[in-house]
Write a protein that holds these residues in place. Structure first.
Motif, PDB file in Angstrom:
ATOM      1  N   THR A  48     127.483 -91.794  13.499  1.00 60.58           N
ATOM      2  CA  THR A  48     127.686 -93.138  14.039  1.00 60.58           C
ATOM      3  C   THR A  48     127.211 -93.223  15.482  1.00 60.58           C
ATOM      4  N   ARG A  49     126.778 -92.092  16.025  1.00 58.80           N
ATOM      5  CA  ARG A  49     126.210 -92.053  17.370  1.00 58.80           C
ATOM      6  C   ARG A  49     124.949 -91.219  17.310  1.00 58.80           C
ATOM      7  N   ALA A  50     123.905 -91.669  18.016  1.00 54.50           N
ATOM      8  CA  ALA A  50     122.608 -91.017  17.913  1.00 54.50           C
ATOM      9  C   ALA A  50     122.621 -89.594  18.444  1.00 54.50           C
ATOM     10  N   LEU A  51     121.865 -88.757  17.783  1.00 53.56           N
ATOM     11  CA  LEU A  51     121.635 -87.397  18.265  1.00 53.56           C
ATOM     12  C   LEU A  51     120.596 -87.466  19.384  1.00 53.56           C
ATOM     13  N   THR A  52     120.888 -86.870  20.531  1.00 54.75           N
ATOM     14  CA  THR A  52     119.964 -86.878  21.659  1.00 54.75           C
ATOM     15  C   THR A  52     119.597 -85.445  22.033  1.00 54.75           C
ATOM     16  N   MET A  53     118.555 -85.331  22.848  1.00 58.49           N
ATOM     17  CA  MET A  53     118.172 -84.003  23.311  1.00 58.49           C
ATOM     18  C   MET A  53     119.240 -83.416  24.219  1.00 58.49           C
ATOM     19  N   ASP A  54     119.960 -84.241  24.963  1.00 52.37           N
ATOM     20  CA  ASP A  54     121.057 -83.729  25.791  1.00 52.37           C
ATOM     21  C   ASP A  54     122.122 -83.071  24.922  1.00 52.37           C
ATOM     22  N   PHE A  55     122.418 -83.698  23.776  1.00 56.33           N
ATOM     23  CA  PHE A  55     123.416 -83.130  22.874  1.00 56.33           C
ATOM     24  C   PHE A  55     122.903 -81.824  22.266  1.00 56.33           C
ATOM     25  N   ILE A  56     121.623 -81.806  21.892  1.00 55.65           N
ATOM     26  CA  ILE A  56     121.033 -80.602  21.303  1.00 55.65           C
ATOM     27  C   ILE A  56     121.059 -79.442  22.301  1.00 55.65           C
ATOM     28  N   LYS A  57     120.701 -79.736  23.543  1.00 49.51           N
ATOM     29  CA  LYS A  57     120.743 -78.693  24.570  1.00 49.51           C
ATOM     30  C   LYS A  57     122.174 -78.239  24.828  1.00 49.51           C
ATOM     31  N   GLY A  58     123.115 -79.180  24.778  1.00 47.08           N
ATOM     32  CA  GLY A  58     124.512 -78.827  24.937  1.00 47.08           C
ATOM     33  C   GLY A  58     124.995 -77.918  23.824  1.00 47.08           C
ATOM     34  N   ALA A  59     124.548 -78.185  22.594  1.00 44.35           N
ATOM     35  CA  ALA A  59     124.911 -77.326  21.464  1.00 44.35           C
ATOM     36  C   ALA A  59     124.386 -75.914  21.676  1.00 44.35           C
ATOM     37  N   ASP A  60     123.166 -75.811  22.178  1.00 48.05           N
ATOM     38  CA  ASP A  60     122.602 -74.481  22.454  1.00 48.05           C
ATOM     39  C   ASP A  60     123.437 -73.742  23.497  1.00 48.05           C
ATOM     40  N   ARG A  61     123.911 -74.493  24.507  1.00 47.91           N
ATOM     41  CA  ARG A  61     124.763 -73.851  25.516  1.00 47.91           C
ATOM     42  C   ARG A  61     126.088 -73.400  24.913  1.00 47.91           C
ATOM     43  N   ALA A  62     126.675 -74.267  24.089  1.00 46.72           N
ATOM     44  CA  ALA A  62     127.978 -73.943  23.512  1.00 46.72           C
ATOM     45  C   ALA A  62     127.906 -72.706  22.624  1.00 46.72           C
ATOM     46  N   PHE A  63     126.795 -72.553  21.919  1.00 48.18           N
ATOM     47  CA  PHE A  63     126.647 -71.411  21.013  1.00 48.18           C
ATOM     48  C   PHE A  63     125.954 -70.219  21.674  1.00 48.18           C
ATOM     49  N   PHE A  69     118.348 -74.613  18.728  1.00 46.03           N
ATOM     50  CA  PHE A  69     118.232 -75.961  18.177  1.00 46.03           C
ATOM     51  C   PHE A  69     117.123 -76.759  18.862  1.00 46.03           C
ATOM     52  N   GLU A  70     116.955 -76.564  20.160  1.00 45.77           N
ATOM     53  CA  GLU A  70     115.866 -77.262  20.852  1.00 45.77           C
ATOM     54  C   GLU A  70     114.518 -76.806  20.315  1.00 45.77           C
ATOM     55  N   ARG A  71     114.361 -75.519  20.069  1.00 48.33           N
ATOM     56  CA  ARG A  71     113.104 -75.011  19.502  1.00 48.33           C
ATOM     57  C   ARG A  71     112.904 -75.537  18.086  1.00 48.33           C
ATOM     58  N   MET A  72     113.979 -75.658  17.340  1.00 48.27           N
ATOM     59  CA  MET A  72     113.892 -76.149  15.976  1.00 48.27           C
ATOM     60  C   MET A  72     113.376 -77.590  15.945  1.00 48.27           C
ATOM     61  N   VAL A  73     113.927 -78.420  16.831  1.00 46.77           N
ATOM     62  CA  VAL A  73     113.482 -79.810  16.908  1.00 46.77           C
ATOM     63  C   VAL A  73     112.016 -79.884  17.307  1.00 46.77           C
ATOM     64  N   ALA A  74     111.631 -79.105  18.317  1.00 47.07           N
ATOM     65  CA  ALA A  74     110.244 -79.107  18.783  1.00 47.07           C
ATOM     66  C   ALA A  74     109.293 -78.653  17.673  1.00 47.07           C
ATOM     67  N   LYS A  75     109.722 -77.699  16.878  1.00 48.37           N
ATOM     68  CA  LYS A  75     108.876 -77.156  15.817  1.00 48.37           C
ATOM     69  C   LYS A  75     108.749 -78.126  14.649  1.00 48.37           C
ATOM     70  N   LEU A  76     109.852 -78.756  14.272  1.00 52.64           N
ATOM     71  CA  LEU A  76     109.876 -79.562  13.057  1.00 52.64           C
ATOM     72  C   LEU A  76     109.634 -81.044  13.280  1.00 52.64           C
ATOM     73  N   GLY A  77     109.940 -81.528  14.491  1.00 54.06           N
ATOM     74  CA  GLY A  77     109.938 -82.969  14.647  1.00 54.06           C
ATOM     75  C   GLY A  77     108.913 -83.553  15.584  1.00 54.06           C
ATOM     76  N   ALA A  78     108.805 -83.059  16.796  1.00 52.30           N
ATOM     77  CA  ALA A  78     107.940 -83.675  17.792  1.00 52.30           C
ATOM     78  C   ALA A  78     107.592 -82.655  18.858  1.00 52.30           C
ATOM     79  N   PRO A  79     106.421 -82.807  19.512  1.00 53.21           N
ATOM     80  CA  PRO A  79     106.079 -81.892  20.598  1.00 53.21           C
ATOM     81  C   PRO A  79     107.095 -81.961  21.714  1.00 53.21           C
ATOM     82  N   SER A  80     107.307 -80.838  22.403  1.00 53.80           N
ATOM     83  CA  SER A  80     108.374 -80.754  23.401  1.00 53.80           C
ATOM     84  C   SER A  80     108.218 -81.774  24.516  1.00 53.80           C
TER      85      SER A  80
END
Length: 266
Positions: A48-63, A69-80
């Motif tokens: 119900t809330r958009a996924l953003t790059m800030d959230f993705i980077k935050g997930a990488d920090r938390a884990f 996850f940032e590399r995954m998005v760059a690889k599968l979805g759009a250039p960095s």
């Protein structure tokens, strides 16, 4: 989730949710590590809330996973380089686009967009389809409940770039442009071909204004593009935008010109 192609965004959210569960982390604990509230985490996981790059980077920090996850998005979805722009575009309250060569991506028809993407002959059909789906998915921001005000300025040459083999696609594209220009949040303006010299001839760009008033720009080039956030550079783009916009026809005259171009082919 207009900032990433929806299937990709849903996949990334699912993977983050699974990783959180595997780590035994509550939404609150994950949020502390990622820099977001538990309610924000819940909204993203519930889509119900958009996924953003800030959230993705935050997930990488938390884990502490080294940016997986940032590399995954760059690889599968759009250039960095493009990801910060997708964030800006998704939350924009205003968009201002100048295009001297092509119809802006947010206003392209499926046929026109496919033809543009296919100009890169290094892409496989699968890659073309993936890029096309991502482009069309991004267009959903113009129809969302709080859609941005989008002002597109296009060179007249863009409308007339239509050989015999492309005229049918171009006619459909111009018809789509005129229909989109009837929406209250969208304006399309044409810089006439007889304006021989103006500030926009050096290349296309687009600007996005966030709710806090901050502008971000994006420049396109043969190697991809560049996201501009430096205040001085953004101010330069805004100044150039005003100069170009002043050369364009008013909204109604622009629509009349687009219709006239299509009529001239029949």
């Amino acid at each position: 989730m207009a900032d990433l192609p929806h299937p990709l965004a849903a996949f990334i959210v699912g993977e983050i949710r699974r990783a959180r569960g595997a780590a035994g982390m509550t939404q609150e604990a994950f949020g502390r590590g990622a820099g977001f509230s538990a309610s924000h985490v819940s909204a993203v996981e519930g889509e119900t809330r958009a996924l953003t790059m800030d959230f993705i980077k935050g997930a990488d920090r938390a884990f502490t996973n080294g940016g997986l996850f940032e590399r995954m998005v760059a690889k599968l979805g759009a250039p960095s380089w493009f990801l910060p722009w997708l964030d800006a575009e998704r939350v924009a309250t205003q968009l201002r686009s100048w295009q001297p060569s092509l119809v802006p991506g947010l206003l392209q028809t499926e046929q026109y967009a496919r033809a543009v993407i296919r100009c890169d002959d290094t892409l496989s059909e699968e890659e073309v389809d993936k890029r096309l789906a991502a482009r069309l998915d991004r267009q959903s921001i113009l129809a969302q409940p709080k859609a941005p005000q989008f002002v597109a300025v296009i060179g007249e040459e863009v409308l007339r770039r239509a050989g015999e083999d492309f005229r049918g696609i171009m006619a459909g594209q111009i018809t789509h442009l005129t229909a989109m220009a009837e929406r209250p949040n969208i304006s399309v303006h044409i810089v006439p071909a007889d304006v021989s010299m103006h500030a926009g001839l050096t290349g296309p760009f687009i600007l996005a204004r966030a709710a806090d008033g901050k502008w971000v720009g994006q420049l396109e080039n043969q190697l991809g593009g560049l996201v501009i956030s430096n205040d001085d550079d953004v101010a330069t783009l805004l100044s150039k935008w005003e100069t170009i916009r002043n050369e364009a026809l008013p909204r109604r005259q622009s629509t009349d010109l687009m219709k006239e171009v299509v009529t001239s082919w029949t």
